[in-house]
Enzyme design. Structure first.
Site, PDB file in Angstrom:
ATOM      1  N   ASP A 120      10.923   0.595   9.109  1.00 51.41           N
ATOM      2  CA  ASP A 120      11.959   0.316   8.109  1.00 51.41           C
ATOM      3  C   ASP A 120      12.913   1.460   7.843  1.00 51.41           C
ATOM      4  OD1 ASP A 120      10.204   1.983   6.800  1.00 51.41           O
ATOM      5  OD2 ASP A 120      10.301   0.892   4.907  1.00 51.41           O
ATOM      6  N   GLU A 121      12.919   2.477   8.696  1.00 52.82           N
ATOM      7  CA  GLU A 121      13.870   3.561   8.453  1.00 52.82           C
ATOM      8  C   GLU A 121      14.299   4.245   9.740  1.00 52.82           C
ATOM      9  OE1 GLU A 121      11.757   7.435   7.009  1.00 52.82           O
ATOM     10  OE2 GLU A 121      10.939   5.764   5.872  1.00 52.82           O
ATOM     11  N   ASP A 127      17.276   3.651   4.938  1.00 51.95           N
ATOM     12  CA  ASP A 127      15.944   3.192   4.541  1.00 51.95           C
ATOM     13  C   ASP A 127      16.074   1.796   3.940  1.00 51.95           C
ATOM     14  OD1 ASP A 127      13.152   4.751   3.886  1.00 51.95           O
ATOM     15  OD2 ASP A 127      13.550   3.156   2.452  1.00 51.95           O
TER      16      ASP A 127
END
Length: 397
Positions: A139-140, A24
């Site tokens: 974003d992860e 993350d």
DNA sequence: TCTGGGGTCCTAGGACCC
DNA sequence: TCTGGGGTCCTAGGACCC
């Protein structure tokens, strides 16, 4: 770097079990902006809204940033730096509310093109080390490390370094026997964290956490659990299944029972296909169906054209067209209509969406309008309905 | 001056077919 | 002239996530 190895064994992840990582990026959008504006490091910064509030170069050559107090209108915080979070500002919070908490926080507009660029960079860096990657947003990502020979912490440190080298950004990694635990883990030592744990660590590390830390327990379920006196994962794990049955649906009860014990068999999905594509817009002011007919009509057509464009650029067509309206009282309604053939044609989408719209009574003012296309299939070689149906056949386990 | 935009998944009733 | 059950599709709404 914050490293937490929570067992005494050399490699806490059991050999028979899977080894799943959740990676993350730390305060992703805000961190990308700080690469661009390093002078803002250490300050409370929030990302919200679009184009306006772009920093301006003044006559003296100095860059002028807008402050949260300069913001007027609708909108929510997209991301806040850790300094802004310390003032009580969080993503999804209304900007007006955030401005009361941190009026001097620097305000920057959202720049998705930049974030997508850095997203591609960090994912490519990870892909050079691990092949089994599941995208889970901009974003992860989840990684399946089960088949790799490397020591877990060595591998994790290598991944973090690769991300840093490729982007200049830090990330946090959680590694555990499944996605549920890996996701919880990656959040434990943020920012720049690394947490590795095995099933035997669950009572000590997971059970004390609030139920809300479980991905899938949202505000509604959490408050319902709270009304039953259940606030921690430990308390959830101590609750009889029969008690859960009385307050939640059958499958959600079983899911709660299992996740509280750290059980999660979901695989890492490497090649997910999109299920739907949509565009929606919240108006600056609530619109009246009659008086603002023209403005609504233009926005409606534009949304249809945008979805059609998205479909074509990505090579998909869909056969269920949906519309979404949100009224001034925040009530939301949807209507949809399924076509016989798949389409990515803006005219056809507009016409079908128009038929949906006719089924809604428009006596309240309209806050939001949206258009969605689902039932997607690849648009290559203009497939017929039949070929798409075949693609949609359920997988036999 | 409350509450964005892009998604996924689940539930549930009715239609329709076997 | 009653009684099914399973399966899939369609539609509407809602919870949840990033």
């Amino acid at each position: 770097m914050n490293i937490a190895l929570t067992t005494s064994s050399v490699d806490p992840v059991n050999l028979q079990s899977r080894r799943i990582a959740h990676l993350d990026m730390d305060a992703f959008y805000a961190s990308v902006e700080l690469l661009r504006y390093p002078e803002l490091r250490g300050l409370p910064v929030v990302i919200a809204g679009r184009d306006e509030h772009q920093p301006v170069i003044q006559a003296d050559g100095q860059r002028h940033f807008f402050r949260l107090r300069d913001y007027a209108g609708r909108g929510v915080i997209t991301t806040a730096t850790y300094e802004a979070r310390a003032l009580g500002v969080h993503s999804a919070m209304g900007v007006m509310k955030a401005a009361k908490l941190a009026p001097d926080a620097v305000l920057l507009p959202v720049d998705f093109a930049a974030y997508r660029h850095y997203s591609r960079l960090f994912k490519a860096a990870v892909a050079s080390i691990v092949t089994r990657i599941e995208d889970s947003g901009i974003d992860e990502i989840y990684l399946d490390l089960s088949d790799l020979p490397d020591d877990t912490s060595v591998l994790a440190i290598r991944l973090k370094q690769a991300v840093k080298d490729a982007t200049g950004l830090s990330c946090s990694i959680g590694i555990a026997p499944n996605k549920l635990l890996a996701k919880i883990c990656s959040d434990l030592e943020k920012p720049d964290g690394l947490t590795i744990l095995g099933l035997s660590d669950i009572p000590q590390r997971i059970w004390p956490l609030p139920v809300r830390k479980i991905n899938g327990i949202g505000p509604k379920a959490a408050s319902k659990l709270a009304s039953l006196g259940i606030t921690t994962i430990a308390e959830l794990a101590q609750t009889e299944l029969s008690v859960l049955y009385r307050h939640f649906g059958r499958s959600y009860s079983i899911w709660l029972y299992e996740v509280s014990r750290g059980v999660d068999h979901r695989p890492v999905i490497v090649d997910a296909e999109p299920k739907s594509m949509s565009r929606e817009t919240t108006f600056e002011r609530d619109l009246d169906a009659r008086r603002d007919r023209q403005e609504l009509s233009i926005a409606f057509t534009a949304l249809c054209e945008q979805v059609a464009d998205d479909l074509r650029r990505k090579g998909y067509a869909g056969r269920t067209i949906s519309i979404k309206l949100r009224f001034d009282n925040f009530q939301t309604v949807t209507r949809d209509l399924s076509l016989v053939v798949h389409t990515a044609d803006p005219i056809r989408i507009r016409r079908t969406a128009g038929e949906c719209l006719r089924r809604v009574s428009l006596d309240k003012k309209i806050r939001l309008l949206g258009v969605k296309v689902s039932g997607l299939c690849a648009a290559s070689s203009t497939p017929t309905t039949e070929t798409c149906r075949q693609r949609e056949l359920p997988l036999i386990p």
